[in-house]
Design a protein around this motif. Structure first.
Motif, PDB file in Angstrom:
ATOM      1  N   TYR A 192       0.969  -0.931  -0.117  1.00 39.04           N
ATOM      2  CA  TYR A 192       0.085   0.180   0.025  1.00 39.04           C
ATOM      3  C   TYR A 192       0.586   1.019   0.160  1.00 39.04           C
ATOM      4  O   TYR A 192       2.023   1.309   0.690  1.00 39.04           O
TER       5      TYR A 192
ATOM      6  N   PHE B 105      -1.245  -5.330   8.786  1.00 37.46           N
ATOM      7  CA  PHE B 105       0.652  -4.404   7.800  1.00 37.46           C
ATOM      8  C   PHE B 105       1.637  -4.152   8.610  1.00 37.46           C
ATOM      9  O   PHE B 105       1.536  -4.590  10.056  1.00 37.46           O
ATOM     10  N   GLY B 106       2.534  -3.945   8.636  1.00 39.06           N
ATOM     11  CA  GLY B 106       4.418  -3.805   8.764  1.00 39.06           C
ATOM     12  C   GLY B 106       4.137  -2.532   9.372  1.00 39.06           C
ATOM     13  O   GLY B 106       2.626  -1.662   8.899  1.00 39.06           O
ATOM     14  N   PRO B 107       5.349  -2.099   9.879  1.00 41.35           N
ATOM     15  CA  PRO B 107       5.388  -0.906  10.558  1.00 41.35           C
ATOM     16  C   PRO B 107       5.648   0.500   9.556  1.00 41.35           C
ATOM     17  O   PRO B 107       5.926   1.719   9.287  1.00 41.35           O
TER      18      PRO B 107
ATOM     19  N   GLU C 164      -2.703  -2.353  -8.885  1.00 43.14           N
ATOM     20  CA  GLU C 164      -3.715  -1.633  -9.312  1.00 43.14           C
ATOM     21  C   GLU C 164      -2.983   0.108 -10.408  1.00 43.14           C
ATOM     22  O   GLU C 164      -2.899   1.562  -9.781  1.00 43.14           O
TER      23      GLU C 164
ATOM     24  N   ILE D   4      -1.317 -11.066  -8.132  1.00 41.61           N
ATOM     25  CA  ILE D   4      -3.205 -10.939  -8.229  1.00 41.61           C
ATOM     26  C   ILE D   4      -3.556  -9.656  -8.401  1.00 41.61           C
ATOM     27  O   ILE D   4      -4.829  -9.415  -9.788  1.00 41.61           O
ATOM     28  N   ILE D   5      -3.242  -8.888  -7.879  1.00 40.55           N
ATOM     29  CA  ILE D   5      -3.778  -7.489  -8.307  1.00 40.55           C
ATOM     30  C   ILE D   5      -2.696  -6.196  -8.914  1.00 40.55           C
ATOM     31  O   ILE D   5      -1.730  -6.235  -7.947  1.00 40.55           O
TER      32      ILE D   5
ATOM     33  N   GLN E 231      -6.451  -8.123   7.037  1.00 43.56           N
ATOM     34  CA  GLN E 231      -5.231  -8.076   6.920  1.00 43.56           C
ATOM     35  C   GLN E 231      -4.079  -7.474   8.088  1.00 43.56           C
ATOM     36  O   GLN E 231      -4.983  -6.107   8.572  1.00 43.56           O
TER      37      GLN E 231
ATOM     38  N   ILE F 297      -4.345   1.036  -2.150  1.00 39.63           N
ATOM     39  CA  ILE F 297      -3.498  -0.251  -2.351  1.00 39.63           C
ATOM     40  C   ILE F 297      -2.596  -0.604  -3.674  1.00 39.63           C
ATOM     41  O   ILE F 297      -2.975   0.713  -4.795  1.00 39.63           O
TER      42      ILE F 297
ATOM     43  N   GLN G 196       0.852   5.165   0.855  1.00 41.46           N
ATOM     44  CA  GLN G 196       0.306   6.263   1.703  1.00 41.46           C
ATOM     45  C   GLN G 196       0.589   7.720   1.667  1.00 41.46           C
ATOM     46  O   GLN G 196       1.528   7.779   1.904  1.00 41.46           O
TER      47      GLN G 196
ATOM     48  N   LYS H 182      -3.152  10.967   4.527  1.00 40.61           N
ATOM     49  CA  LYS H 182      -2.904  10.274   4.921  1.00 40.61           C
ATOM     50  C   LYS H 182      -3.730   8.775   4.261  1.00 40.61           C
ATOM     51  O   LYS H 182      -4.511   8.108   4.977  1.00 40.61           O
ATOM     52  N   PHE H 183      -4.089   9.123   2.504  1.00 38.78           N
ATOM     53  CA  PHE H 183      -5.149   8.612   1.858  1.00 38.78           C
ATOM     54  C   PHE H 183      -4.270   7.185   1.632  1.00 38.78           C
ATOM     55  O   PHE H 183      -2.594   7.140   1.020  1.00 38.78           O
ATOM     56  N   LEU H 184      -4.548   5.868   1.920  1.00 34.11           N
ATOM     57  CA  LEU H 184      -4.680   4.583   1.614  1.00 34.11           C
ATOM     58  C   LEU H 184      -4.646   3.964   0.954  1.00 34.11           C
ATOM     59  O   LEU H 184      -5.909   3.600   0.740  1.00 34.11           O
TER      60      LEU H 184
ATOM     61  N   PHE I 104       3.907   0.575   3.433  1.00 36.47           N
ATOM     62  CA  PHE I 104       2.730   0.400   3.844  1.00 36.47           C
ATOM     63  C   PHE I 104       3.113  -1.579   3.164  1.00 36.47           C
ATOM     64  O   PHE I 104       2.380  -1.849   2.530  1.00 36.47           O
TER      65      PHE I 104
END
Lengths: 120, 115
Positions: free
Chosen positions: A35, A111-113, A58, A55-56, A109, A45, A37, A41-43, A90
């Motif tokens: 992901y 998430f990592g840091p 975007e 698979i995806i 899901q 994929i 961000q 702060k818009f998250l 992320f």
């Protein structure tokens, strides 16, 4: 500790450089994601992989190339970095729907840091 | 594709008060709606989720409601505490739960709980 880990945590680089971010999960999950961000702060994929298979995707520029050497790792390589690539990236993972950890078809899901990438 | 709108973008409450965050979604096929909490410098963490065959779900001080007809869902936090201060994201799934399972996130709500 069981978790999703990312390296590095911070990455500062010049425009035009090539860089990689690594992600590892030891949760035994089959599906991994990247992901982005942005500063607001818009998250959003970018990619998802299931058992090393893409698979995806975007509509991410070709400069971004994910690589999954095994299902526990999903690395992100970025070529010719641009100012607009500056963001927090992320990694996340989730178990395959219907498998253990997912009593339903919809799985959490993890998430990592995050990796804060700054392109100068 | 799916579009998720989230309001408000910022919310400030006094400790002990309730907080409500609302989201709408566009794709009537969406059937899974999680809420994530993101603390400063950390990744998002799931706090509660709801599926389309359920109208309401509660977990201690947190509850989520879903109105499928109106295509909106809400997060309710009661008896807020300073540690509830964070950015909250709603999301909707556009996949069927298979390997193309994908979350579309709202733009987030910065919740500040004042002591």
């Amino acid at each position: 500790d069981t978790a999703v880990s990312q390296t590095p945590k911070y990455l500062v680089t010049q425009m035009g450089n090539d860089k990689s971010i690594k992600c590892e999960q030891n949760l035994g999950h089959d599906t991994m994601y990247w992901y982005k961000q942005d500063s607001k702060k818009f998250l959003k994929i970018m990619f998802s992989y299931n058992n090393k298979e893409l698979i995806i995707n975007e509509t991410v520029p070709n400069r971004f190339s994910p690589k999954s050497p095994d299902k526990a790792h999903l690395n992100l390589h970025i070529n010719s970095l641009e100012l607009g690539d500056s963001a927090v990236y992320f990694c996340a993972s989730s178990p395959s729907p219907g498998t253990s950890g997912g009593a339903s078809s919809y799985n959490e899901q993890f998430f990592g840091p995050g990796t804060r990438l700054t392109v100068l | 594709g799916e579009n998720v709108e989230q309001h408000p973008s910022t919310l400030s409450v006094q400790e002990g008060d309730s907080a409500v965050i609302k989201c709408t979604y566009s794709d009537s096929a969406s059937n899974y709606f999680p809420w994530y909490k993101q603390e400063l410098g950390k990744g998002p963490q799931l706090i509660i989720d709801i599926r389309s065959n359920v109208g309401e779900k509660k977990d201690q001080r947190i509850a989520v409601t879903l109105n499928k007809t109106a295509k909106h869902f809400s997060l309710h936090i009661t008896e807020t505490q300073p540690e509830d201060s964070a950015v909250y994201f709603c999301a909707a799934s556009t996949g069927s739960g298979g390997s193309n399972y994908k979350l579309t996130f709202g733009k987030g709500t910065l919740l500040t709980v004042n002591p």
